[in-house]
Structures are given as C-alpha cells and as structure tokens.
Design an enzyme around this catalytic site. Structure first.
Site, mmCIF file in Angstrom:
data_model
loop_
_atom_site.group_PDB
_atom_site.id
_atom_site.type_symbol
_atom_site.label_atom_id
_atom_site.label_comp_id
_atom_site.label_asym_id
_atom_site.label_seq_id
_atom_site.Cartn_x
_atom_site.Cartn_y
_atom_site.Cartn_z
ATOM 1 N N ARG A 48 -13.764 10.862 -43.527
ATOM 2 C CA ARG A 48 -13.338 11.710 -42.413
ATOM 3 C C ARG A 48 -13.515 11.013 -41.062
ATOM 4 O O ARG A 48 -12.816 11.362 -40.107
ATOM 5 C CB ARG A 48 -14.089 13.036 -42.438
ATOM 6 C CG ARG A 48 -13.513 14.006 -43.450
ATOM 7 C CD ARG A 48 -14.279 15.290 -43.482
ATOM 8 N NE ARG A 48 -13.490 16.351 -44.113
ATOM 9 C CZ ARG A 48 -13.967 17.565 -44.354
ATOM 10 N NH1 ARG A 48 -15.209 17.875 -44.030
ATOM 11 N NH2 ARG A 48 -13.190 18.478 -44.905
ATOM 12 N N LYS A 82 -13.983 29.248 -58.916
ATOM 13 C CA LYS A 82 -13.657 30.661 -58.753
ATOM 14 C C LYS A 82 -12.168 30.922 -58.569
ATOM 15 O O LYS A 82 -11.530 30.359 -57.693
ATOM 16 C CB LYS A 82 -14.411 31.217 -57.540
ATOM 17 C CG LYS A 82 -15.894 31.384 -57.808
ATOM 18 C CD LYS A 82 -16.657 31.599 -56.541
ATOM 19 C CE LYS A 82 -16.936 33.071 -56.290
ATOM 20 N NZ LYS A 82 -17.552 33.267 -54.957
ATOM 21 N N GLY A 86 -12.070 18.133 -50.612
ATOM 22 C CA GLY A 86 -13.227 18.691 -51.298
ATOM 23 C C GLY A 86 -13.556 17.968 -52.584
ATOM 24 O O GLY A 86 -13.522 16.746 -52.657
ATOM 25 N N GLY A 140 -10.467 23.616 -47.843
ATOM 26 C CA GLY A 140 -10.019 24.969 -47.512
ATOM 27 C C GLY A 140 -8.759 24.966 -46.665
ATOM 28 O O GLY A 140 -7.859 25.780 -46.867
HETATM 29 C C1 3PG Z 1 -14.817 21.461 -44.509
HETATM 30 O O1 3PG Z 1 -15.709 20.665 -44.818
HETATM 31 O O2 3PG Z 1 -14.150 22.083 -45.349
HETATM 32 C C2 3PG Z 1 -14.472 21.621 -43.060
HETATM 33 O O3 3PG Z 1 -15.179 20.716 -42.278
HETATM 34 C C3 3PG Z 1 -14.717 23.053 -42.631
HETATM 35 O O4 3PG Z 1 -16.078 23.383 -42.781
HETATM 36 P P1 3PG Z 1 -16.494 24.895 -42.927
HETATM 37 O O5 3PG Z 1 -15.982 25.359 -44.265
HETATM 38 O O6 3PG Z 1 -17.989 24.924 -42.828
HETATM 39 O O7 3PG Z 1 -15.841 25.670 -41.808
#
Ligand code: 3PG
Ligand code: MG
Length: 367
Positions: free
Chosen positions: A37, A174, A320, A343
C-alpha cells in the site's frame, strides 16, 4: 465514471498538496509485513513532486477509535515512506482524532489549513465517509491519484464491459458480509464460484449437513433464494477437507458429519473451480477457499491462485486475504490487477460508486 485527474489541478509549482493515502499496512511486532500500500502510492507522489508540489500525506492505521494509541503509531510507516519517497511529510494517524470518523468540520479545517490542493489516492478507504476523504474536496481543488484512478477503471470495468465468460470467485468466512455483492455480481457474471467458510450456508440451503462448519443460520433462506434464482450459474463445492474432533484431517463429500468441521474445499472441487477459472476471459477473486494460514487447509486457495495465474484472461484480485494469499504463494505478479482495497473493491462492485469518489466529483474545480 469521470473523476478529476492530477492534470486537472493546474500548475502545482510551489503549491502545498494534501495527499490522502491508505497506508493501513499489516504489522507484526511493530514491523510492516507487506508494504504494497505504500509502494502503490509512489507514482502519485513522484508525479506531484516532479511538478513542484510539496506533499503532506495523511492516513489511518488500524482502528484506534479516536484516541492516540501507541499500538497504531505511524512510526514504522513514516520510516518506510521516508526510504521510498524522501521529502514527504506524514501527519499523525488520522483516527487518533475522533473528528476523522465523525467527518467533523473543525477537523477538516485543520487538515486543509495552508493547503492549496487535495489528492485522494486512498482507494482502500474510499468507502468510508470520513473527514479526510469527503471533507477536503468540499473546499480545495481536488483530484484522484493514479492508484485510485486505476482501481476505479479496473473494478468499474468489471461491471460495465467484462470480456466473457466472466467468472467471479468468492470465499471468506461470512456470507452475510457479501449478500449485496453476490446479488450485484449475479447481474453481470456468467458463473459465480463459491468456496470458503461462506459455502456452508449455501450447502445447508441445498439440504446438506454441515456438521460444526461455519454456518449463518439466519442466511440460509437468503442463500436458498439465490440458488433458486441463479443456481444454474452458482458453483458450490462437491468435496471438502474436514477436521475431525480428534484432530484428524480427511476428505469428505459435500456433507459434513457432526463434530467435524469443513476447513477447505476438497481436491475435486479445487480442480473443477480451476477449470472454470482457466476457461474465463475475466476473473474476479475475493476471499480464500479455506483456512489457508494453516498448511493443512491451504490447498484449495493455492490451487485457485495457481489457476488464476495460468488464466489468459484479465484477472483481478480484490484486496485483503486473497491479496495476501496470492502474495504468499508468490503469484502476485501473475495477476493482472491486485486491488489495494478489500471492502472498498466489494462495495464498488456492489454500488458502482463510493463516498470518496462522489466527493471528488463534487470538488470546486469540477463543479
Ligand atoms: C482496509 O484496510 O480495508 C482499509 O484501510 C479500510 O480500513 P477500515 O476497514 O478500518 O476502515
Ligand atoms: Mg492473465
């Protein structure tokens, strides 16, 4: 979707630019385990510096809940950024202040004080309507950084004009987190492949026994409905790797006995999923097929990652855990696009827009 680009900011020589980045990197014992990142923001940073701007970067790290917490100190990030991009100032962890998540106007005012322009390159956080994301574009000329722009182009392209067949592969624990994205994907994909913990709720909806596997009882009915509507395009495991009460690991078919727990897709399923993936011209993958951190249950995720690497179509991994998986298997370079957002990538696929993108489109230099 048209976002203001760096070129739209006009001359930047001697200007002070606030850069929102997502440097929310994985840490172990205070050390960065994957700096993707940070590296992903470098093209934007060098573009800004090459155009004469002084760059002040800001990011969140972890979820410190509005108060300073040494566990989420930015020191390791600052050190790495200093190596990769000397001369960039980095503000304190945004989430040490409650104003960040609350989108507090006073906090926004402090962020933009003395700044001439705002650049958002924090794709991974673009689904959060937080002060540093949606605040500055209300006041400053604003633009998408190169990373954000590329992520939106790739993930938006999956919704609008995917080469077919388009196969989406979903896993992870999930199903309740993913109902919205499943429905949106079923509007565009030819095949939806489901593995990981979430497959057991689908298997239960088909009448299979799931033993002690992960199961969301309140989602079974919803999964049954999805199967009714689109079952001919949804692929579920027909064999599994299961863990017994005494620690035995064995292959089973799609039924899991009481006391046993499904931990990974089985070898037959992994082969079937691989065939789907290799024959696709577009693949989107989010979520591991099993508990791949444990070598005994890594085969399904590895097999899927290898199929993705062999696929000659356009391959996208949503951030992720699945990004961590391709990195761990040494296959990240074989994938066309590894998203920096987990997300955020799912929400963009689901909604077609994100708060951070909407904010940029409303900026004063665009309006
Ligand atoms: C992540 O790691 O998915 C982003 O940096 C967002 O982080 P957060 O889900 O804590 O808002
Ligand atoms: Mg390819």
């Amino acid at each position: 979707m048209k976002l203001p680009q760096l070129e739209d900011l006009g001359p930047l020589d001697g200007k002070r630019v606030l850069l929102r980045a997502d440097f929310n990197v994985p840490l172990e014992d205070g050390r960065i385990t994957d700096d993707l990142r940070i590296r992903a923001a470098l093209p934007t940073i060098s573009w800004l510096q090459d155009h004469g701007a002084a760059v002040t970067a800001c990011t969140h790290l972890g979820r410190p809940k509005g108060t300073p917490d040494p566990r989420w100190s930015l020191d390791p990030v600052r050190a790495r950024l200093d190596e990769l991009a000397p001369g960039v100032e980095l503000l304190e962890n945004l989430r040490f202040d409650p104003g960040e998540e609350a989108d507090d106007p006073d906090f926004v005012a402090r962020l933009i004080e003395g700044k001439d322009a705002y650049v958002d390159d924090a794709f991974g956080a673009a689904h959060r309507a937080h002060a540093s994301i949606v605040g500055p574009p209300r006041f400053l000329p604003s633009a998408a950084g190169r990373l954000l722009a590329r992520e939106v182009e790739v993930l938006g392209g999956l919704r609008s004009a995917p080469a077919r067949p388009f196969v989406a592969v979903l896993g992870g624990a999930k199903v309740s987190d993913k109902v919205g994205v499943i429905e949106a994907l079923l509007d565009v994909v030819d095949t939806l492949v489901v593995g990981g913990g979430m497959c057991f709720t689908f298997l239960a909806a088909q009448g299979h026994r799931t033993g002690d596997s992960l199961l969301e009882a309140d989602q079974v009915e919803g999964c049954r409905r999805l199967l009714e509507q689109a079952g001919d395009r949804i692929r579920l495991p027909h064999d599994l790797t299961a863990l017994g009460p005494d620690g035995t690991v064995r292959q089973v078919r799609a039924d899991v006995a009481d006391g046993w727990k499904g931990m990974d897709i089985g070898p037959g399923t992994a082969a079937a999923f691989s065939d789907e993936i290799e024959a696709a011209r577009t693949v989107f993958w989010n979520g591991p097929m099993g508990v791949f951190e444990d070598e005994r249950f890594a085969a399904g995720t590895r097999t899927v990652a290898e199929a993705l690497a062999r696929c000659r179509g356009f391959t996208v991994v949503g951030g992720g855990d699945s990004a961590a998986a391709v990195a761990r298997f040494g296959l990240a370079d074989e994938v066309d696009h590894v998203s920096t957002g987990g997300g955020a990538s799912l929400e963009l696929l689901e909604q077609g827009d994100l708060p951070g993108l909407a904010a940029l489109r409303e900026a004063p230099n665009v309006r």
